[in-house]
Write a protein that holds these residues in place. Structure first.
Motif, PDB file in Angstrom:
ATOM      1  N   VAL A   7       0.859  -1.186   0.000  1.00  0.00           N
ATOM      2  CA  VAL A   7       0.000   0.000   0.000  1.00  0.00           C
ATOM      3  C   VAL A   7       0.897   1.238   0.000  1.00  0.00           C
ATOM      4  CG1 VAL A   7      -1.826   1.232   1.203  1.00  0.00           C
ATOM      5  CG2 VAL A   7      -1.774  -1.263   1.273  1.00  0.00           C
ATOM      6  N   TYR A   8       0.669   2.113  -0.996  1.00  0.00           N
ATOM      7  CA  TYR A   8       1.496   3.306  -1.191  1.00  0.00           C
ATOM      8  C   TYR A   8       0.655   4.575  -1.180  1.00  0.00           C
ATOM      9  CZ  TYR A   8       5.124   0.206  -3.118  1.00  0.00           C
ATOM     10  OH  TYR A   8       6.071  -0.766  -3.302  1.00  0.00           O
ATOM     11  N   ASN A   9       1.295   5.680  -0.825  1.00  0.00           N
ATOM     12  CA  ASN A   9       0.807   7.020  -1.112  1.00  0.00           C
ATOM     13  C   ASN A   9       1.711   7.523  -2.226  1.00  0.00           C
ATOM     14  OD1 ASN A   9      -1.148   6.936   0.851  1.00  0.00           O
ATOM     15  ND2 ASN A   9       0.023   8.083   2.335  1.00  0.00           N
ATOM     16  N   ILE A  10       1.121   7.998  -3.330  1.00  0.00           N
ATOM     17  CA  ILE A  10       1.889   8.335  -4.525  1.00  0.00           C
ATOM     18  C   ILE A  10       1.640   9.784  -4.940  1.00  0.00           C
ATOM     19  CG2 ILE A  10       2.247   7.795  -6.969  1.00  0.00           C
ATOM     20  CD1 ILE A  10       1.391   4.902  -6.296  1.00  0.00           C
ATOM     21  N   LEU A  11       2.728  10.528  -5.157  1.00  0.00           N
ATOM     22  CA  LEU A  11       2.663  11.896  -5.661  1.00  0.00           C
ATOM     23  C   LEU A  11       2.955  11.870  -7.149  1.00  0.00           C
ATOM     24  CD1 LEU A  11       2.482  14.968  -5.182  1.00  0.00           C
ATOM     25  CD2 LEU A  11       4.950  14.926  -4.744  1.00  0.00           C
ATOM     26  N   LEU A  12       2.065  12.506  -7.950  1.00  0.00           N
ATOM     27  CA  LEU A  12       2.223  12.543  -9.403  1.00  0.00           C
ATOM     28  C   LEU A  12       2.779  13.897  -9.850  1.00  0.00           C
ATOM     29  CD1 LEU A  12      -1.161  10.890 -10.452  1.00  0.00           C
ATOM     30  CD2 LEU A  12       1.059   9.788 -10.109  1.00  0.00           C
ATOM     31  N   THR A  13       3.273  13.956 -11.082  1.00  0.00           N
ATOM     32  CA  THR A  13       3.868  15.185 -11.606  1.00  0.00           C
ATOM     33  C   THR A  13       2.872  16.336 -11.700  1.00  0.00           C
ATOM     34  OG1 THR A  13       3.465  14.439 -13.873  1.00  0.00           O
ATOM     35  CG2 THR A  13       5.655  14.022 -12.958  1.00  0.00           C
ATOM     36  N   ASN A  14       1.577  16.045 -11.810  1.00  0.00           N
ATOM     37  CA  ASN A  14       0.567  17.107 -11.890  1.00  0.00           C
ATOM     38  C   ASN A  14       0.159  17.620 -10.509  1.00  0.00           C
ATOM     39  OD1 ASN A  14      -1.047  15.067 -10.887  1.00  0.00           O
ATOM     40  ND2 ASN A  14      -2.479  15.051 -12.611  1.00  0.00           N
ATOM     41  N   GLY A  15       0.808  17.120  -9.451  1.00  0.00           N
ATOM     42  CA  GLY A  15       0.516  17.558  -8.091  1.00  0.00           C
ATOM     43  C   GLY A  15      -0.528  16.717  -7.380  1.00  0.00           C
ATOM     44  N   GLU A  16      -1.179  15.828  -8.102  1.00  0.00           N
ATOM     45  CA  GLU A  16      -2.196  14.966  -7.497  1.00  0.00           C
ATOM     46  C   GLU A  16      -1.528  13.988  -6.530  1.00  0.00           C
ATOM     47  OE1 GLU A  16      -5.894  12.069  -8.833  1.00  0.00           O
ATOM     48  OE2 GLU A  16      -4.553  12.866 -10.353  1.00  0.00           O
ATOM     49  N   TYR A  17      -2.137  13.809  -5.368  1.00  0.00           N
ATOM     50  CA  TYR A  17      -1.610  12.914  -4.335  1.00  0.00           C
ATOM     51  C   TYR A  17      -2.595  11.772  -4.147  1.00  0.00           C
ATOM     52  CZ  TYR A  17       0.833  11.608  -0.042  1.00  0.00           C
ATOM     53  OH  TYR A  17       1.563  10.933   0.916  1.00  0.00           O
ATOM     54  N   LEU A  18      -2.186  10.570  -4.532  1.00  0.00           N
ATOM     55  CA  LEU A  18      -3.037   9.388  -4.434  1.00  0.00           C
ATOM     56  C   LEU A  18      -2.717   8.656  -3.140  1.00  0.00           C
ATOM     57  CD1 LEU A  18      -2.520   8.108  -8.078  1.00  0.00           C
ATOM     58  CD2 LEU A  18      -4.376   9.538  -7.229  1.00  0.00           C
ATOM     59  N   GLU A  19      -3.716   8.415  -2.326  1.00  0.00           N
ATOM     60  CA  GLU A  19      -3.495   7.763  -1.036  1.00  0.00           C
ATOM     61  C   GLU A  19      -4.026   6.342  -1.042  1.00  0.00           C
ATOM     62  OE1 GLU A  19      -4.019  10.166   2.559  1.00  0.00           O
ATOM     63  OE2 GLU A  19      -4.788  11.730   1.206  1.00  0.00           O
ATOM     64  N   ILE A  44      -8.139   2.495  -2.149  1.00  0.00           N
ATOM     65  CA  ILE A  44      -8.730   1.831  -0.980  1.00  0.00           C
ATOM     66  C   ILE A  44     -10.225   1.528  -1.185  1.00  0.00           C
ATOM     67  CG2 ILE A  44      -9.361   3.864   0.364  1.00  0.00           C
ATOM     68  CD1 ILE A  44      -7.542   0.828   1.766  1.00  0.00           C
ATOM     69  N   GLU A  45     -10.900   2.312  -2.044  1.00  0.00           N
ATOM     70  CA  GLU A  45     -12.323   2.079  -2.325  1.00  0.00           C
ATOM     71  C   GLU A  45     -12.529   1.034  -3.415  1.00  0.00           C
ATOM     72  OE1 GLU A  45     -11.236   5.509  -2.655  1.00  0.00           O
ATOM     73  OE2 GLU A  45     -11.603   5.872  -0.542  1.00  0.00           O
ATOM     74  N   GLY A  46     -11.454   0.507  -3.995  1.00  0.00           N
ATOM     75  CA  GLY A  46     -11.555  -0.487  -5.046  1.00  0.00           C
ATOM     76  C   GLY A  46     -11.622   0.094  -6.443  1.00  0.00           C
ATOM     77  N   LYS A  47     -11.477   1.407  -6.578  1.00  0.00           N
ATOM     78  CA  LYS A  47     -11.504   2.065  -7.880  1.00  0.00           C
ATOM     79  C   LYS A  47     -10.185   1.804  -8.604  1.00  0.00           C
ATOM     80  CE  LYS A  47     -11.784   6.634  -9.970  1.00  0.00           C
ATOM     81  NZ  LYS A  47     -11.785   8.073  -9.695  1.00  0.00           N
ATOM     82  N   THR A  48     -10.251   1.445  -9.888  1.00  0.00           N
ATOM     83  CA  THR A  48      -9.056   1.171 -10.684  1.00  0.00           C
ATOM     84  C   THR A  48      -8.494   2.471 -11.253  1.00  0.00           C
ATOM     85  OG1 THR A  48      -9.883  -1.006 -11.291  1.00  0.00           O
ATOM     86  CG2 THR A  48      -8.163  -0.084 -12.678  1.00  0.00           C
ATOM     87  N   ILE A  49      -7.183   2.615 -11.115  1.00  0.00           N
ATOM     88  CA  ILE A  49      -6.458   3.776 -11.625  1.00  0.00           C
ATOM     89  C   ILE A  49      -5.292   3.245 -12.460  1.00  0.00           C
ATOM     90  CG2 ILE A  49      -5.086   5.800 -10.994  1.00  0.00           C
ATOM     91  CD1 ILE A  49      -6.584   5.741  -8.287  1.00  0.00           C
ATOM     92  N   VAL A  50      -5.057   3.851 -13.629  1.00  0.00           N
ATOM     93  CA  VAL A  50      -3.911   3.470 -14.457  1.00  0.00           C
ATOM     94  C   VAL A  50      -2.805   4.479 -14.219  1.00  0.00           C
ATOM     95  CG1 VAL A  50      -3.070   3.086 -16.800  1.00  0.00           C
ATOM     96  CG2 VAL A  50      -5.393   2.411 -16.185  1.00  0.00           C
ATOM     97  N   LEU A  51      -1.651   3.972 -13.785  1.00  0.00           N
ATOM     98  CA  LEU A  51      -0.500   4.833 -13.505  1.00  0.00           C
ATOM     99  C   LEU A  51       0.559   4.688 -14.581  1.00  0.00           C
ATOM    100  CD1 LEU A  51       0.057   4.272  -9.687  1.00  0.00           C
ATOM    101  CD2 LEU A  51      -1.032   6.205 -10.805  1.00  0.00           C
ATOM    102  N   SER A  52       1.317   5.749 -14.776  1.00  0.00           N
ATOM    103  CA  SER A  52       2.450   5.743 -15.695  1.00  0.00           C
ATOM    104  C   SER A  52       3.718   5.988 -14.891  1.00  0.00           C
ATOM    105  CB  SER A  52       2.299   6.844 -16.743  1.00  0.00           C
ATOM    106  OG  SER A  52       3.515   7.028 -17.440  1.00  0.00           O
ATOM    107  N   VAL A  53       4.757   5.238 -15.165  1.00  0.00           N
ATOM    108  CA  VAL A  53       6.029   5.407 -14.469  1.00  0.00           C
ATOM    109  C   VAL A  53       6.569   6.822 -14.656  1.00  0.00           C
ATOM    110  CG1 VAL A  53       7.480   4.550 -16.348  1.00  0.00           C
ATOM    111  CG2 VAL A  53       8.269   4.344 -14.005  1.00  0.00           C
ATOM    112  N   PHE A  54       6.241   7.464 -15.768  1.00  0.00           N
ATOM    113  CA  PHE A  54       6.765   8.793 -16.066  1.00  0.00           C
ATOM    114  C   PHE A  54       6.049   9.902 -15.303  1.00  0.00           C
ATOM    115  CE2 PHE A  54       7.436   6.141 -19.863  1.00  0.00           C
ATOM    116  CZ  PHE A  54       8.817   6.058 -19.785  1.00  0.00           C
ATOM    117  N   HIS A  55       4.936   9.587 -14.635  1.00  0.00           N
ATOM    118  CA  HIS A  55       4.197  10.590 -13.881  1.00  0.00           C
ATOM    119  C   HIS A  55       4.332  10.439 -12.372  1.00  0.00           C
ATOM    120  CE1 HIS A  55       1.787  10.852 -17.747  1.00  0.00           C
ATOM    121  NE2 HIS A  55       2.501  11.943 -17.656  1.00  0.00           N
ATOM    122  N   ILE A  56       5.028   9.418 -11.929  1.00  0.00           N
ATOM    123  CA  ILE A  56       5.221   9.203 -10.497  1.00  0.00           C
ATOM    124  C   ILE A  56       6.452   9.969 -10.033  1.00  0.00           C
ATOM    125  CG2 ILE A  56       5.716   7.519  -8.692  1.00  0.00           C
ATOM    126  CD1 ILE A  56       4.192   5.452 -10.386  1.00  0.00           C
TER     127      ILE A  56
END
Length: 67
Positions: A7-19, A44-56
């Motif tokens: 389980v991660y908290n992830i900061l993206l290049t657009n400033g969005e913080y995914l918990e 955590i709610e079960g919603k699917t998100i597609v991440l890109s290595v270049f935006h993390i």
């Protein structure tokens, strides 16, 4: 054999913080090379998100769960 979910908290290049993003296995295992740049994760709610290595920008490991 039990599955491990990281389980991660992830900061993206657009400033969005995914918990509380759940990933099966360590995050770095999902990006073995440049040819793999996208993958799906669940929040955590079960919603699917597609991440890109270049935006993390940063990924903080919060916990490891076994099921």
């Amino acid at each position: 054999m039990k599955q491990k979910f990281y389980v991660y908290n992830i900061l993206l290049t657009n400033g969005e913080y995914l918990e509380n993003i759940r990933v099966e296995g360590p995050l770095e295992d999902h990006f073995p090379g440049v040819s793999v740049s996208l993958f799906s994760v669940e929040n955590i709610e079960g919603k699917t998100i597609v991440l890109s290595v270049f935006h993390i920008v940063k990924a903080d490991l919060i916990s490891i769960e076994e099921s």
